[in-house]
Enzyme design. Structure first.
Site, PDB file in Angstrom:
ATOM      1  N   GLY A 143       0.727  -1.208   0.027  1.00  0.00           N
ATOM      2  CA  GLY A 143       0.146   0.032   0.014  1.00  0.00           C
ATOM      3  C   GLY A 143       0.882   1.133   0.084  1.00  0.00           C
ATOM      4  CD  GLU A 144       2.982   5.668   0.258  1.00  0.00           C
ATOM      5  OE1 GLU A 144       2.912   5.408  -1.194  1.00  0.00           O
ATOM      6  OE2 GLU A 144       3.969   6.010   0.510  1.00  0.00           O
ATOM      7  CB  SER A 145       5.629   2.515   4.017  1.00  0.00           C
ATOM      8  OG  SER A 145       6.184   3.293   3.250  1.00  0.00           O
ATOM      9  CB  CYS A 183       5.109  -3.869  -1.422  1.00  0.00           C
ATOM     10  SG  CYS A 183       5.984  -2.429  -2.675  1.00  0.00           S
ATOM     11  NE  ARG A 236       8.228   5.356   0.962  1.00  0.00           N
ATOM     12  CZ  ARG A 236       7.793   6.604   0.886  1.00  0.00           C
ATOM     13  NH1 ARG A 236       8.458   7.797   0.873  1.00  0.00           N
ATOM     14  NH2 ARG A 236       6.691   6.624   0.375  1.00  0.00           N
ATOM     15  CB  ILE A 259       3.286  -2.088  -7.355  1.00  0.00           C
ATOM     16  CG1 ILE A 259       2.530  -3.104  -8.258  1.00  0.00           C
ATOM     17  CG2 ILE A 259       2.522  -0.322  -7.564  1.00  0.00           C
ATOM     18  CD1 ILE A 259       1.359  -3.680  -7.786  1.00  0.00           C
ATOM     19  NE  ARG A 260       3.221   4.082  -6.512  1.00  0.00           N
ATOM     20  CZ  ARG A 260       3.198   4.136  -5.152  1.00  0.00           C
ATOM     21  NH1 ARG A 260       4.116   4.767  -4.352  1.00  0.00           N
ATOM     22  NH2 ARG A 260       2.043   3.785  -4.278  1.00  0.00           N
ATOM     23  CG  HIS A 296       2.674  -6.481  -4.524  1.00  0.00           C
ATOM     24  ND1 HIS A 296       1.774  -5.986  -3.237  1.00  0.00           N
ATOM     25  CD2 HIS A 296       3.412  -5.546  -4.822  1.00  0.00           C
ATOM     26  CE1 HIS A 296       2.062  -4.787  -3.178  1.00  0.00           C
ATOM     27  NE2 HIS A 296       2.835  -4.481  -3.884  1.00  0.00           N
ATOM     28  CD  GLU A 332      -0.145  -9.182  -2.556  1.00  0.00           C
ATOM     29  OE1 GLU A 332       0.933 -10.104  -2.494  1.00  0.00           O
ATOM     30  OE2 GLU A 332       0.162  -7.840  -2.482  1.00  0.00           O
TER      31      GLU A 332
HETATM   32  N1  GLN Z   1       6.015   2.892  -2.456  1.00  0.00           N
HETATM   33  C1  GLN Z   1       5.252   2.539  -1.482  1.00  0.00           C
HETATM   34  C2  GLN Z   1       5.368   2.834  -0.216  1.00  0.00           C
HETATM   35  O1  GLN Z   1       6.782   3.780   0.093  1.00  0.00           O
HETATM   36  C3  GLN Z   1       5.226   0.880  -1.442  1.00  0.00           C
HETATM   37  C4  GLN Z   1       4.280   0.276  -2.639  1.00  0.00           C
HETATM   38  C5  GLN Z   1       3.710  -0.825  -2.639  1.00  0.00           C
HETATM   39  O2  GLN Z   1       3.427  -1.351  -1.361  1.00  0.00           O
HETATM   40  N2  GLN Z   1       3.141  -1.547  -3.300  1.00  0.00           N
HETATM   41  O3  GLN Z   1       5.164   2.676   0.792  1.00  0.00           O
END
Ligand code: GLN
Length: 191
Positions: A46-48, A78, A107, A133-134, A170, A172
């Site tokens: 998600g987004e940390s 992630c 990150r 993903i990122r 990921h 999942e």
């Molecule tokens: N770039 C996101 C972060 O810094 C992580 C991306 C992800 O969980 N797919 O949290």
């Protein structure tokens, strides 16, 4: 066995679906009681930055640290990997990791060209279909940290330290269940 998916933010549903497809009971974890009821926990992608802030808003930081300190298995994917790391490079302001694993992660380490991509890589010696993903990259591993996956350029993207597992990628999302099965094995051995 009951597995929790930390459900303040991120791709919670995909983890629950994969666990269900493996015949494992799984629940969303958003409070102390739910956390206490699970044999292992997945912190999703998600987004940390957001996950970190919500952990404090929901007052779950101490509970999570105690859960980890007891030796309960935790798998971070992630953003979840970033949350477990001792050190976060290119951290956003206000973001605070749990500092549970002796790793330094950067990150968004793949840059905008490779923002997201799928690949087949080795995890614990077997091929796995994964999605980045990122994603972060592990730039330092402590001496008790085992490297589980590396890319051809040497980048470390999956690590284990005792009861803690973390992947930059990921599975999942690709539906490959092998990393989850590996994590379930870690849980079985601690129960
Ligand atoms: N770039 C996101 C972060 O810094 C992580 C991306 C992800 O969980 N797919 O949290």
């Amino acid at each position: 066995m009951r597995v929790g998916v930390f459900a303040l933010q991120g791709d919670v549903r995909e983890h629950l679906q994969l666990l269900t497809s493996l015949g494992v009971e799984s629940i969303e974890v958003r409070n102390t009681e739910q956390l206490a009821s699970v044999d292992g926990l997945i912190i999703p992608g998600g987004e940390s930055t957001t996950i970190s802030k919500l952990i404090d808003i929901f007052k779950l930081r101490d509970d999570l640290l105690a859960y980890i300190a007891k030796g309960n298995p935790v798998y971070g994917t992630c953003a979840g990997m970033i949350m477990l790391a001792a050190e976060v490079l290119d951290e956003a302001s206000g973001q605070q990791s749990l500092k549970a694993m002796d790793i330094s992660v950067r990150r968004n380490a793949f840059g905008s060209q490779l923002d997201s991509f799928e690949a087949s890589i080795e995890f614990a010696g077997a091929p796995v279909d994964v999605a980045f993903i990122r994603a972060p990259i592990v730039e330092r591993v402590g001496e008790n940290v085992q490297i589980m996956s590396q890319l051809t350029d040497g980048a470390v993207v999956a690590v284990r330290e005792g009861s803690l597992l973390a992947t930059s990628f990921h599975t999942e999302l690709t539906g490959d269940s092998s990393v989850h099965e590996y994590f379930l094995g870690m849980i079985s051995r601690t129960r």
